[in-house]
Design a protein around this motif. Structure first.
Motif, PDB file in Angstrom:
ATOM      1  N   HIS A 110       0.831  -1.198   0.000  1.00 58.60           N
ATOM      2  CA  HIS A 110       0.000   0.000   0.000  1.00 58.60           C
ATOM      3  C   HIS A 110       0.869   1.252   0.000  1.00 58.60           C
ATOM      4  O   HIS A 110       1.775   1.382   0.820  1.00 58.60           O
ATOM      5  N   ALA A 111       0.577   2.186  -0.897  1.00 61.13           N
ATOM      6  CA  ALA A 111       1.304   3.447  -0.938  1.00 61.13           C
ATOM      7  C   ALA A 111       0.844   4.357   0.202  1.00 61.13           C
ATOM      8  O   ALA A 111       1.624   5.104   0.765  1.00 61.13           O
ATOM      9  N   ASP A 112      -0.420   4.272   0.560  1.00 59.90           N
ATOM     10  CA  ASP A 112      -1.008   5.142   1.578  1.00 59.90           C
ATOM     11  C   ASP A 112      -1.357   4.328   2.818  1.00 59.90           C
ATOM     12  O   ASP A 112      -2.004   3.284   2.728  1.00 59.90           O
ATOM     13  N   ILE A 113      -0.952   4.820   3.964  1.00 59.06           N
ATOM     14  CA  ILE A 113      -1.186   4.112   5.220  1.00 59.06           C
ATOM     15  C   ILE A 113      -2.681   3.942   5.506  1.00 59.06           C
ATOM     16  O   ILE A 113      -3.095   2.960   6.126  1.00 59.06           O
ATOM     17  N   SER A 114      -3.505   4.870   5.026  1.00 56.80           N
ATOM     18  CA  SER A 114      -4.948   4.756   5.273  1.00 56.80           C
ATOM     19  C   SER A 114      -5.535   3.545   4.547  1.00 56.80           C
ATOM     20  O   SER A 114      -6.519   2.968   4.998  1.00 56.80           O
ATOM     21  N   THR A 115      -4.924   3.140   3.445  1.00 59.26           N
ATOM     22  CA  THR A 115      -5.381   1.941   2.743  1.00 59.26           C
ATOM     23  C   THR A 115      -5.156   0.717   3.612  1.00 59.26           C
ATOM     24  O   THR A 115      -6.009  -0.172   3.678  1.00 59.26           O
ATOM     25  N   THR A 116      -4.034   0.671   4.302  1.00 64.55           N
ATOM     26  CA  THR A 116      -3.737  -0.442   5.202  1.00 64.55           C
ATOM     27  C   THR A 116      -4.773  -0.493   6.313  1.00 64.55           C
ATOM     28  O   THR A 116      -5.274  -1.557   6.654  1.00 64.55           O
ATOM     29  N   GLN A 117      -5.119   0.661   6.856  1.00 62.94           N
ATOM     30  CA  GLN A 117      -6.108   0.728   7.932  1.00 62.94           C
ATOM     31  C   GLN A 117      -7.460   0.213   7.465  1.00 62.94           C
ATOM     32  O   GLN A 117      -8.096  -0.587   8.143  1.00 62.94           O
ATOM     33  N   ILE A 118      -7.878   0.623   6.297  1.00 59.54           N
ATOM     34  CA  ILE A 118      -9.173   0.178   5.765  1.00 59.54           C
ATOM     35  C   ILE A 118      -9.144  -1.321   5.502  1.00 59.54           C
ATOM     36  O   ILE A 118     -10.070  -2.048   5.823  1.00 59.54           O
TER      37      ILE A 118
END
Length: 152
Positions: A110-118
């Protein structure tokens, strides 16, 4: 074949969007790959660079991998559908057990940490707490006081 480093225990993989990343290869997987390489030599076409090949000597298709996962799930008595994407779900458990958000983000690509969270279905407040503890620019004063930052 050239993208796996058994001595280092890593392999470079090409993921979604042709994004390359290096992922770890554990001891049991390394042992299995070494055993497989002996069989592969007898199966693979001379010009085939893929590590995993079919009985015809060519690269395994994604559909063939899906079928193998499904068959192995049935053999193991797993009642739900088993597919390669379930491996990604397993990384969510790494986050919950280790708290190493960056490592999980990297493994998932994931490039964006928020994607990991979701992806991991964790609440954003928990994500912020892990971030505050791990990120070098996190507000140390709030972490020391045992508080997490408030999110909108």
């Amino acid at each position: 074949m050239g993208q796996i480093d058994l001595a280092d225990g890593s392999v470079e993989v090409l993921g979604k969007g042709n994004k390359a990343r290096v992922v770890p290869v554990g001891r049991y997987a390394r042992e299995a790959i070494i055993a497989w390489q002996q069989q592969r030599a007898a199966l693979a076409n001379a010009d085939e660079p893929a590590l995993f090949v079919s009985q015809r000597g060519g690269r395994l298709t994604s559909r063939a991998v899906q079928q193998r996962f499904h068959q192995r799930g049935i053999q193991q008595g797993i009642t739900s559908r088993v597919h390669p994407h379930k491996l990604r779900h397993a990384f969510a458990h790494l986050l919950e057990s280790s708290g190493d958000l960056r490592a999980v983000q990297e493994l998932l690509g994931h490039a964006d940490i928020s994607t990991t969270q979701i992806y991991t279905h964790l609440d954003f407040q928990r994500l912020a707490e892990v971030y505050d503890k791990a990120h070098p620019r996190a507000r140390k004063d709030t972490v020391r006081k045992g508080k997490s930052r408030k999110l909108p």
